[in-house]
Design a protein around this motif. Structure first.
Motif, mmCIF file in Angstrom:
data_model
loop_
_atom_site.group_PDB
_atom_site.id
_atom_site.type_symbol
_atom_site.label_atom_id
_atom_site.label_comp_id
_atom_site.label_asym_id
_atom_site.label_seq_id
_atom_site.Cartn_x
_atom_site.Cartn_y
_atom_site.Cartn_z
ATOM 1 N N GLY A 27 0.745 7.092 -9.512
ATOM 2 C CA GLY A 27 -0.084 7.453 -8.359
ATOM 3 C C GLY A 27 -1.166 6.435 -8.066
ATOM 4 O O GLY A 27 -1.334 5.996 -6.926
ATOM 5 N N MET A 28 -1.901 6.029 -9.088
ATOM 6 C CA MET A 28 -3.022 5.118 -8.868
ATOM 7 C C MET A 28 -2.545 3.724 -8.483
ATOM 8 O O MET A 28 -3.064 3.107 -7.552
ATOM 9 N N ASN A 29 -1.540 3.213 -9.206
ATOM 10 C CA ASN A 29 -1.090 1.847 -8.908
ATOM 11 C C ASN A 29 -0.421 1.744 -7.540
ATOM 12 O O ASN A 29 -0.563 0.721 -6.860
ATOM 13 N N SER A 30 0.299 2.770 -7.131
ATOM 14 C CA SER A 30 0.920 2.704 -5.807
ATOM 15 C C SER A 30 -0.146 2.707 -4.715
ATOM 16 O O SER A 30 -0.011 2.007 -3.699
ATOM 17 N N GLU A 31 -1.214 3.468 -4.918
ATOM 18 C CA GLU A 31 -2.311 3.457 -3.943
ATOM 19 C C GLU A 31 -3.080 2.140 -4.000
ATOM 20 O O GLU A 31 -3.495 1.606 -2.965
ATOM 21 N N TYR A 32 -3.271 1.596 -5.192
ATOM 22 C CA TYR A 32 -3.939 0.294 -5.322
ATOM 23 C C TYR A 32 -3.140 -0.799 -4.609
ATOM 24 O O TYR A 32 -3.718 -1.692 -3.971
ATOM 25 N N ALA A 33 -1.824 -0.740 -4.721
ATOM 26 C CA ALA A 33 -0.983 -1.752 -4.066
ATOM 27 C C ALA A 33 -1.139 -1.680 -2.556
ATOM 28 O O ALA A 33 -1.226 -2.716 -1.871
ATOM 29 N N SER A 88 3.864 4.708 -2.600
ATOM 30 C CA SER A 88 3.194 5.997 -2.812
ATOM 31 C C SER A 88 3.999 7.161 -2.238
ATOM 32 O O SER A 88 3.502 8.285 -2.162
ATOM 33 N N ILE A 89 5.251 6.874 -1.843
ATOM 34 C CA ILE A 89 6.119 7.914 -1.281
ATOM 35 C C ILE A 89 7.327 8.162 -2.177
ATOM 36 O O ILE A 89 7.570 9.297 -2.592
ATOM 37 N N TYR A 90 8.098 7.104 -2.489
ATOM 38 C CA TYR A 90 9.335 7.372 -3.227
ATOM 39 C C TYR A 90 9.071 7.590 -4.715
ATOM 40 O O TYR A 90 8.033 7.251 -5.249
ATOM 41 N N GLU A 91 10.080 8.221 -5.338
ATOM 42 C CA GLU A 91 9.985 8.675 -6.739
ATOM 43 C C GLU A 91 8.802 9.615 -6.951
ATOM 44 O O GLU A 91 8.199 9.641 -8.020
ATOM 45 N N GLY A 92 8.487 10.376 -5.933
ATOM 46 C CA GLY A 92 7.394 11.342 -6.018
ATOM 47 C C GLY A 92 6.152 10.811 -5.342
ATOM 48 O O GLY A 92 5.560 9.816 -5.774
#
Length: 578
Positions: free
Chosen positions: A395-401, A434-438
């Protein structure tokens, strides 16, 4: 010559973590294979040098083949020919380079032709590929589906399929359907047993399947007639060589164009049951998804690194008002936050990977011998830790990206909006993370119970006992203050005893948790290497404090009655309120 591994000492730093020695000992079974396989290490130091050598190769290929091919792949994308998916031309070059370099079957045992590397090293390789091209990272890293097959398939199936992946055959996990996205209990692809041929047959449609025309598929299907929930679902292995599946459509996506997203039609496709019936969703998909979420964490960190590199390089060379824009506070503020999140997100990624490595390897050992009481406790400990921080990592890394890609465009100004610049591709590619794999929201659903049951708080309090460098002690004190504020906010929500309010405030509680945990990880890193991480620790903790205080103020001034102001009124709103 550029190298996406050796150019970044922050990645190599993660190899020096104290847990790596235990991971290597477990993975190599105390080096019993050194006399059987030429590439098996003889000791810990030899294993680490082997990892570095392969990471150097991956870094070279990523920087000098995959990244230069990324624009062509993005422009061409995959296409459909007679019911089959064809990759973009340059994707075949990428595949060929990684196959010739022996970069497949990374985590698989040597007996099947694998490298027998820990998941932590595979995650580093995934990060490096993700920095070069997030789309190709999907194609390459889906080889990790073989971990689930290795864990749950029969010995015969392992012998049949694992060597093929080690030789570079591709994989996919076929889960979602037109009416079953996040809610996989609604999967209706039908699996029936063919008594005459002594095999299973699959019929139905799968949608949004990443790398969907791969060589080997793991397919979630309904094996129990008359069921409508997860208990009727099983996992199957489908071999493309057997036919029976066609690609009906390739999605025209915003980003990650190198990664084909397919709609598949199964027509009496021959398949093999993987494991036991009825455990497809309950057990096997959860294993797949946790691995995939770690993969997205690595993909996200890789893209963050590339976004930061682009932003930094442009800020150094672009002049406005007589000086390079890197000297403007508004710009170096963005860059410092990008770097702090990159270092913090990477630390969270590899802490998660190390936890997974220890418990998964102990699980594997338990299949060949009985674990000692100490080993069982160790496995239980790291399994619990991994389960808790995997959703935070993803969750955090996908938002950071996403934020890093956004900021890279901001630093480029108008040029960032021009298609000839790489920043726009990173921006398009990152949005799916932040969408795929949950989705991030589903990661919150997975994480929130560890907030309320005290798991995260226990982790935080243990980490607060770590000795830090003298210069960092004021920052540690600040994190202690943040923790006290966090505890009050958690207790406030628990005392309210209102499920809707609990769910509504869950994101803020999880964000507070993640910010505190990453702050502590960065303090540990900075204590071990001040030159690499002290600045990021300070920048991150300042920003984390701002977030924690803000979230706490919001939460503790919120009452259940306020929920009515946030509900979107519809015709059935009164029924929903009941």
């Amino acid at each position: 010559m550029a190298n996406f591994y050796s150019d970044h000492p922050e990645i190599q730093f993660q190899l020096e973590n104290p847990l790596m020695k235990r991971i290597v000992e477990l993975k190599e079974r105390n080096f019993v294979e050194k006399d059987k396989y030429a590439d098996a290490p003889v000791n810990y130091e030899d294993a680490i040098e082997n990892y570095k050598r392969i990471l150097e190769i991956m870094g070279d290929i990523s920087a000098n083949i995959i990244q230069p091919n990324s624009e062509s792949v993005d422009l061409e994308g995959p296409h459909l020919e007679n019911g089959r998916m064809k990759y973009a031309s340059k994707t075949y070059e990428n595949l060929d380079a990684t196959r010739k370099a022996g970069l497949w079957g990374v985590t698989m045992p040597r007996q099947y032709g694998g490298l027998n590397f820990p998941l932590t090293i595979f995650s580093m390789m995934s990060e490096v590929v993700g920095a070069a091209d997030a789309g190709f990272q999907n194609v390459w890293s889906l080889q990790s589906c073989i971990d689930t097959l290795y864990e749950f398939a029969s010995d015969e199936q392992r012998t049949k399929y694992i060597p093929r992946v080690c030789n570079g055959e591709t994989m996919s996990m076929d889960l979602t359907e037109p009416d079953a996205g996040s809610d996989l209990q609604r999967v209706m692809l039908k699996a029936t047993f063919d008594e005459k041929e002594n095999c299973w047959r699959l019929n139905g449609v799968k949608r949004f399947i990443t790398n969907g025309d791969s060589d080997i598929h793991l397919v979630l299907a309904r094996s129990e007639a008359g069921t409508h929930d997860g208990r009727g679902l099983s996992m199957f292995i489908y071999d493309k060589h057997n036919g029976g599946v066609t690609v009906r459509h390739i999605e025209n996506k915003l980003g990650i164009h190198g990664s084909p997203t397919c709609e598949l039609v199964f027509k009496n496709a021959k398949a093999e049951l993987c494991g036991s019936t009825r455990l497809g969703l309950i057990k096997y998909v959860m294993a797949l998804m946790n691995g995939a979420r770690l993969g997205i964490g690595a993909q996200s960190v890789g893209l963050q690194q590339e976004a930061y590199n682009l932003g930094l390089a442009y800020a150094k060379e672009r002049e406005q008002f007589g000086k390079a824009i890197i000297h403007f506070p508004a710009v170096y503020d963005m860059l410092s936050r990008m770097k702090a999140k990159l270092d913090g997100g990477r630390s969270l990624l590899y802490q998660t990977a190390r936890y997974v490595d220890i418990y998964k390897t102990l699980e594997d050992i338990s299949r060949s011998r009985k674990l000692t009481p100490e080993e069982r406790q160790e496995m239980k400990k790291y399994s619990r830790l991994a389960d808790a921080i995997t959703p935070l990592c993803k969750g955090m890394n996908s938002e950071y990206a996403n934020q890093a890609a956004y900021d890279a465009i901001s630093i480029h100004g108008g040029s960032g909006f021009i298609m000839e610049y790489e920043a726009q591709r990173l921006y398009r590619d990152s949005r799916i993370f932040s969408i795929y794999e949950g989705t991030t929201q589903l990661q919150v659903v997975a994480a929130i119970r560890y907030v309320t049951n005290g798991t995260y708080l226990k982790m935080i309090e243990e980490m607060l006992q770590h000795e830090v460098a003298e210069d960092l002690k004021p920052l540690q004190e600040r994190v202690k203050e943040m923790t006290a504020i966090y505890k009050q906010a958690v207790e406030y929500v628990k005392d309210a005893d209102n499920q809707e309010m609990h769910d509504f405030l869950a994101y803020r509680l999880c964000d507070m948790t993640g910010n505190i945990l990453v702050s502590l990880l960065l303090l540990d890193d900075a204590t071990r290497n001040e030159d690499l991480f002290a600045r990021s620790a300070k920048v991150f903790i300042f920003a984390a404090n701002e977030k924690v205080v803000g979230h706490a103020d919001y939460i503790q001034n919120f009452i259940a009655e306020d929920l009515k102001d946030f509900r979107v009124e519809t015709e059935d709103s009164e029924e929903l309120k009941k």
